[in-house]
Design a protein around this motif. Structure first.
Motif, PDB file in Angstrom:
ATOM      1  N   MET A 108     -20.989 -76.497  52.861  1.00 12.86           N
ATOM      2  CA  MET A 108     -21.936 -75.852  51.945  1.00 12.86           C
ATOM      3  C   MET A 108     -23.339 -75.775  52.543  1.00 12.86           C
ATOM      4  O   MET A 108     -24.040 -74.780  52.331  1.00 12.86           O
ATOM      5  CB  MET A 108     -21.938 -76.571  50.597  1.00 12.86           C
ATOM      6  CG  MET A 108     -20.639 -76.424  49.822  1.00 12.86           C
ATOM      7  SD  MET A 108     -20.143 -74.711  49.517  1.00 12.86           S
ATOM      8  CE  MET A 108     -21.301 -74.269  48.224  1.00 12.86           C
ATOM      9  N   ASP A 109     -23.754 -76.799  53.286  1.00 12.47           N
ATOM     10  CA  ASP A 109     -25.055 -76.735  53.966  1.00 12.47           C
ATOM     11  C   ASP A 109     -25.098 -75.542  54.920  1.00 12.47           C
ATOM     12  O   ASP A 109     -26.134 -74.902  55.084  1.00 12.47           O
ATOM     13  CB  ASP A 109     -25.327 -78.016  54.774  1.00 12.47           C
ATOM     14  CG  ASP A 109     -25.704 -79.213  53.908  1.00 12.47           C
ATOM     15  OD1 ASP A 109     -26.053 -79.029  52.726  1.00 12.47           O
ATOM     16  OD2 ASP A 109     -25.642 -80.347  54.432  1.00 12.47           O
ATOM     17  N   GLU A 110     -23.950 -75.262  55.515  1.00 11.34           N
ATOM     18  CA  GLU A 110     -23.868 -74.168  56.486  1.00 11.34           C
ATOM     19  C   GLU A 110     -23.809 -72.798  55.805  1.00 11.34           C
ATOM     20  O   GLU A 110     -24.483 -71.872  56.235  1.00 11.34           O
ATOM     21  CB  GLU A 110     -22.621 -74.373  57.351  1.00 11.34           C
ATOM     22  CG  GLU A 110     -22.423 -73.345  58.437  1.00 11.34           C
ATOM     23  CD  GLU A 110     -21.147 -73.606  59.219  1.00 11.34           C
ATOM     24  OE1 GLU A 110     -20.403 -72.643  59.460  1.00 11.34           O
ATOM     25  OE2 GLU A 110     -20.896 -74.776  59.578  1.00 11.34           O
ATOM     26  N   VAL A 111     -23.008 -72.675  54.738  1.00 12.37           N
ATOM     27  CA  VAL A 111     -22.750 -71.341  54.173  1.00 12.37           C
ATOM     28  C   VAL A 111     -23.605 -70.988  52.960  1.00 12.37           C
ATOM     29  O   VAL A 111     -23.782 -69.804  52.662  1.00 12.37           O
ATOM     30  CB  VAL A 111     -21.257 -71.166  53.810  1.00 12.37           C
ATOM     31  CG1 VAL A 111     -20.378 -71.380  55.022  1.00 12.37           C
ATOM     32  CG2 VAL A 111     -20.832 -72.046  52.656  1.00 12.37           C
ATOM     33  N   PHE A 112     -24.157 -71.980  52.270  1.00 12.00           N
ATOM     34  CA  PHE A 112     -24.871 -71.663  51.025  1.00 12.00           C
ATOM     35  C   PHE A 112     -26.122 -70.813  51.254  1.00 12.00           C
ATOM     36  O   PHE A 112     -26.378 -69.888  50.482  1.00 12.00           O
ATOM     37  CB  PHE A 112     -25.188 -72.928  50.225  1.00 12.00           C
ATOM     38  CG  PHE A 112     -25.561 -72.629  48.806  1.00 12.00           C
ATOM     39  CD1 PHE A 112     -24.610 -72.198  47.904  1.00 12.00           C
ATOM     40  CD2 PHE A 112     -26.878 -72.729  48.386  1.00 12.00           C
ATOM     41  CE1 PHE A 112     -24.949 -71.886  46.596  1.00 12.00           C
ATOM     42  CE2 PHE A 112     -27.227 -72.420  47.082  1.00 12.00           C
ATOM     43  CZ  PHE A 112     -26.262 -72.001  46.187  1.00 12.00           C
TER      44      PHE A 112
END
Length: 148
Positions: A108-112
């Protein structure tokens, strides 16, 4: 649009236009989410827990507007992917929390941020005031219907 349209005709037109807009938005967002190897429901559960913290599994369905019968299946899939884990509530044995794992947080840190930008792009045809006005109008339309 003709000024001579009846209120019924305008209501039907609004329904069609709103439905098409929602379908177009949903389709675009779902395409972006599928690129991550998730389905929209899995992403919604991950997004909820990522942004709001640990959640009782029994309450997730009402927060992301899906049937509670589907939640167990979705949580099972996210557990198999190592993005979530179940943790019993220390105060109530009847409650089990869905908790994001380190792998889930990393994903999520990568895609959010990209997801957030994609949503911004979808609504780029509206300025800030139009977005605020639309939010208020849709609340005015939807909130009374929730009480029925």
């Amino acid at each position: 649009m003709k000024d001579s349209q009846t209120d019924e005709e305008l209501s039907l037109k609004l329904f069609v236009v709103l439905s098409r807009a929602v379908n177009s938005i949903k389709k675009r967002v779902e395409e972006d989410i599928k690129k991550l190897g998730l389905n929209p429901t899995e992403f919604a559960v991950l997004e909820l827990i990522y942004n709001k913290g640990d959640q009782p599994i029994q309450k997730i369905g009402e927060k992301i507007l899906i049937a509670s019968s589907s939640i167990t299946y979705v949580v099972d899939k996210l557990e198999k992917k190592k993005y979530l884990e179940r943790q019993p509530c220390p105060h109530d044995r009847r409650v089990t929390f869905a908790v994001i794992t380190e792998a889930g947080r990393t994903l999520m840190d990568e895609v959010f941020p990209t997801h957030t930008q994609d949503i911004k792009d979808i609504f780029s045809g509206l300025d800030r005031n139009e977005k605020k006005a639309m939010i208020e109008q849709l609340k005015k339309l939807g909130l009374p219907l929730q009480k029925l």
